[in-house]
Design an enzyme around this catalytic site. Structure first.
Site, mmCIF file in Angstrom:
data_model
loop_
_atom_site.group_PDB
_atom_site.id
_atom_site.type_symbol
_atom_site.label_atom_id
_atom_site.label_comp_id
_atom_site.label_asym_id
_atom_site.label_seq_id
_atom_site.Cartn_x
_atom_site.Cartn_y
_atom_site.Cartn_z
ATOM 1 N N ASP A 1 4.708 21.505 0.612
ATOM 2 C CA ASP A 1 4.690 21.145 2.192
ATOM 3 C C ASP A 1 5.179 19.835 2.218
ATOM 4 O OD1 ASP A 1 4.402 23.894 3.119
ATOM 5 O OD2 ASP A 1 2.319 23.323 3.651
ATOM 6 N N GLU B 1 12.160 23.770 -5.829
ATOM 7 C CA GLU B 1 11.011 23.543 -4.946
ATOM 8 C C GLU B 1 11.081 24.489 -4.031
ATOM 9 O OE1 GLU B 1 9.756 19.776 -3.480
ATOM 10 O OE2 GLU B 1 10.486 18.796 -5.210
ATOM 11 N N GLY B 2 11.485 25.926 -4.550
ATOM 12 C CA GLY B 2 11.434 27.088 -3.502
ATOM 13 C C GLY B 2 13.131 27.349 -3.488
HETATM 14 C C1 LIG Z 1 17.264 22.019 -12.707
HETATM 15 C C2 LIG Z 1 15.743 22.509 -12.156
HETATM 16 C C3 LIG Z 1 14.702 21.859 -12.260
HETATM 17 C C4 LIG Z 1 13.531 22.464 -12.022
HETATM 18 N N1 LIG Z 1 12.187 21.577 -11.758
HETATM 19 C C5 LIG Z 1 11.187 22.138 -11.560
HETATM 20 C C6 LIG Z 1 9.783 21.527 -11.924
HETATM 21 O O1 LIG Z 1 9.765 20.254 -11.909
HETATM 22 N N2 LIG Z 1 8.570 22.180 -11.918
HETATM 23 C C7 LIG Z 1 8.617 23.620 -11.371
HETATM 24 O O2 LIG Z 1 7.641 24.234 -11.453
HETATM 25 N N3 LIG Z 1 9.560 24.417 -11.335
HETATM 26 C C8 LIG Z 1 10.825 23.732 -11.516
HETATM 27 N N4 LIG Z 1 12.163 24.556 -11.440
HETATM 28 C C9 LIG Z 1 12.160 25.964 -11.068
HETATM 29 C C10 LIG Z 1 12.639 26.150 -9.845
HETATM 30 O O3 LIG Z 1 11.652 25.941 -8.976
HETATM 31 C C11 LIG Z 1 12.816 27.780 -9.749
HETATM 32 O O4 LIG Z 1 14.095 27.843 -10.318
HETATM 33 C C12 LIG Z 1 12.930 28.398 -8.295
HETATM 34 O O5 LIG Z 1 11.602 28.431 -7.675
HETATM 35 C C13 LIG Z 1 13.571 29.875 -8.209
HETATM 36 O O6 LIG Z 1 13.141 30.588 -9.403
HETATM 37 P P1 LIG Z 1 13.836 31.437 -10.348
HETATM 38 O O7 LIG Z 1 14.953 30.450 -10.810
HETATM 39 O O8 LIG Z 1 13.064 32.041 -11.359
HETATM 40 O O9 LIG Z 1 14.625 32.441 -9.447
HETATM 41 P P2 LIG Z 1 14.208 33.874 -8.976
HETATM 42 O O10 LIG Z 1 12.681 33.896 -8.326
HETATM 43 O O11 LIG Z 1 14.413 34.592 -10.184
HETATM 44 O O12 LIG Z 1 15.008 34.143 -8.043
HETATM 45 C C14 LIG Z 1 16.709 34.661 -8.131
HETATM 46 C C15 LIG Z 1 17.306 35.026 -6.812
HETATM 47 O O13 LIG Z 1 16.771 35.986 -6.093
HETATM 48 C C16 LIG Z 1 16.002 35.347 -4.814
HETATM 49 N N5 LIG Z 1 14.680 35.901 -4.195
HETATM 50 C C17 LIG Z 1 13.582 35.946 -5.053
HETATM 51 N N6 LIG Z 1 12.694 36.324 -4.339
HETATM 52 C C18 LIG Z 1 13.003 36.614 -3.115
HETATM 53 C C19 LIG Z 1 12.424 37.067 -2.056
HETATM 54 N N7 LIG Z 1 11.251 37.369 -1.853
HETATM 55 N N8 LIG Z 1 13.249 37.147 -0.958
HETATM 56 C C20 LIG Z 1 14.601 36.881 -0.973
HETATM 57 N N9 LIG Z 1 15.323 36.202 -2.220
HETATM 58 C C21 LIG Z 1 14.414 36.280 -3.142
HETATM 59 C C22 LIG Z 1 16.243 33.842 -4.785
HETATM 60 O O14 LIG Z 1 16.280 33.187 -3.631
HETATM 61 C C23 LIG Z 1 17.344 33.699 -6.043
HETATM 62 O O15 LIG Z 1 18.406 33.874 -5.208
HETATM 63 C C24 LIG Z 1 13.270 23.884 -11.687
HETATM 64 C C25 LIG Z 1 14.641 24.453 -11.827
HETATM 65 C C26 LIG Z 1 15.714 23.969 -12.179
HETATM 66 C C27 LIG Z 1 16.794 24.809 -12.184
#
Ligand SMILES: Cc1cc2nc3c(=O)[nH]c(=O)nc-3n(C[C@H](O)[C@H](O)[C@H](O)COP(=O)(O)OP(=O)(O)OC[C@H]3O[C@@H](n4cnc5c(N)ncnc54)[C@H](O)[C@@H]3O)c2cc1C
Length: 386
Positions: free
Chosen positions: A239, A363-364
């Site tokens: 947030d 960040e989501g």
């Molecule tokens: C370069 C980079 C830096 C990052 N840095 C950090 C960090 O410092 N700390 C940390 O903790 N994380 C970090 N992340 C992780 C990042 O926050 C996640 O990649 C992100 O939250 C999405 O998770 P996921 O990639 O597993 O996608 P998934 O959750 O597998 O989602 C895949 C797709 O499905 C969609 N989706 C999933 N669930 C729903 C739903 N309920 N409703 C609608 N659509 C949905 C998503 O929007 C996406 O399009 C980083 C990621 C990257 C790529």
């Protein structure tokens, strides 16, 4: 547009802009090409006291808030989003300490972060837990005076480079969402190491990698708040931080617009600068309008947070989703204004377009932000607040 900044806020903006123009811009292409962590640039940022803009004065900071942080992040992002991500991730990593740390924890860690002597990181994501944070498997078990952590975090910004990590781990699996807790883990703690470093599409100057906890032992006073508050700490942290992602989008989009206008004024086709074509002017006009709307929303969200308002999830998600979608659109259109030139690595707009994509993911994701906004609308039952 005048946002009625105080003298101090104007100074933060100018200091960050000077660093972006004079120090970051000349190096950004090389850092991107080599995927090199910007250690020296972060030292320059630290010397200008920007790491502490949102940290209270009693803990060595400037005493500003989310708004001051957004001003710094926006200007640094005009220089390079990879550098600004490394900077902003330290703020993200220290937010749980600011929000839930004990007086001792705040006194120990925040002055180090504010001075830029220690870099922080935030670790929630795992291979089984992206949007669904409830899927985390990393565990923390209290044994005597220590917690023992086991598991692997993935895609953590500043992994391996940061000195402090705010880590969310399961302390009681039977309690579901109330079974997670937040901890501070320090680089060098026994059983704490780093795994795969990722190679990325954009923000290549930032480090993204795995954290590995293998019977990692930390003193029990590294727990943040109480056991069971891990997910609440993570959500409150987001947030607070999401307008900062919006500010990254605003800064990046502004940089892309400036490049596109300059190019359009000098590129001649059909005997005239392409800027004279109405199709190009309209594209630039839409880009400029989107940026100003995004900036106004990001600033409003940050100021709302700083007012002490409790219910900030919706506006914070709105600022993130709107400004990051704006950045994606504006950087894509900047490449279009450049034509084939924009597709070439000799010009900065292709990097900006690659960099912009992450703002819609980390960040989501923007889908998740829309879920948050939708859920809040449902809670409000159609009554507009404020
Ligand atoms: C370069 C980079 C830096 C990052 N840095 C950090 C960090 O410092 N700390 C940390 O903790 N994380 C970090 N992340 C992780 C990042 O926050 C996640 O990649 C992100 O939250 C999405 O998770 P996921 O990639 O597993 O996608 P998934 O959750 O597998 O989602 C895949 C797709 O499905 C969609 N989706 C999933 N669930 C729903 C739903 N309920 N409703 C609608 N659509 C949905 C998503 O929007 C996406 O399009 C980083 C990621 C990257 C790529």
């Amino acid at each position: 547009m005048d946002y009625f900044l105080t003298e101090e806020q104007q100074m933060i903006k100018e200091v960050a802009r000077k660093i972006a123009e004079e120090r970051i811009k000349p190096l950004r292409a090389e850092l991107d090409e080599k995927e090199e962590f910007p250690r020296e640039l972060l030292k320059v940022i630290a010397q200008s006291d920007l790491f502490g803009v949102f940290i209270p004065q009693e803990y060595g900071g400037f005493g500003g808030g989310s708004f001051e942080n957004c001003l710094a992040v926006e200007e640094l992002s005009r220089g390079c989003l990879g550098v600004s991500t490394s900077f902003a991730a330290s703020g993200l990593g220290s937010d749980p300490i600011l929000l839930y740390g004990s007086e001792e924890q705040k006194k120990k860690y925040l002055p180090e972060v504010a001075a830029g002597r220690k870099l922080a990181a935030f670790a929630l994501t795992e291979s089984t837990a992206g949007s669904d944070a409830g899927g985390i498997l990393t565990s923390a078990e209290l044994k005597g005076n220590e917690y023992v952590l086991n598991g692997t975090k993935q895609w953590i910004t500043n992994a391996g480079e940061a000195d402090l990590y705010s880590v969310i781990a399961i302390t009681d699996r039977s309690k579901g969402p109330r079974g997670a807790s937040a901890f501070i883990v320090e680089k060098g703690d026994p059983g704490f190491g780093f795994g795969k470093k990722e190679s990325k599409m954009g923000i290549r100057a930032s480090a993204t990698g795995e954290l590995i906890f293998n019977q990692c032992r930390i003193p029990k006073d590294r727990l943040l708040g109480r056991e069971g508050m891990g997910f609440i700490a993570a959500m409150k942290t987001f947030d607070l931080s999401r307008p900062g992602v919006g500010a990254q989008g605003v800064g990046l989009a502004q940089a892309a617009l400036e490049e596109a206008v300059q190019f359009a004024r000098t590129r001649v086709q059909f005997g005239k600068p392409i800027m004279t074509f109405q199709a190009i002017q309209h594209m630039l006009a839409d880009m400029a309008t989107l940026i100003e709307a995004a900036r106004a929303l990001v600033y409003s969200a940050a100021r709302f947070i700083d007012s002490g308002a409790k219910d900030v999830s919706k506006i914070s998600a709105m600022a993130k989703v709107f400004a990051s979608d704006a950045a994606m659109k504006v950087t894509t259109d900047a490449v279009q204004v450049f034509g084939g030139t924009g597709y070439m690595r000799d010009y900065p707009v292709e990097k900006m377009m690659r960099d912009a994509k992450i703002l819609q993911i980390y960040e989501g994701t923007n889908q998740v932000q829309r879920n948050i906004i939708g859920q809040e609308l449902n809670k409000e039952g159609g009554r507009k607040k404020g």
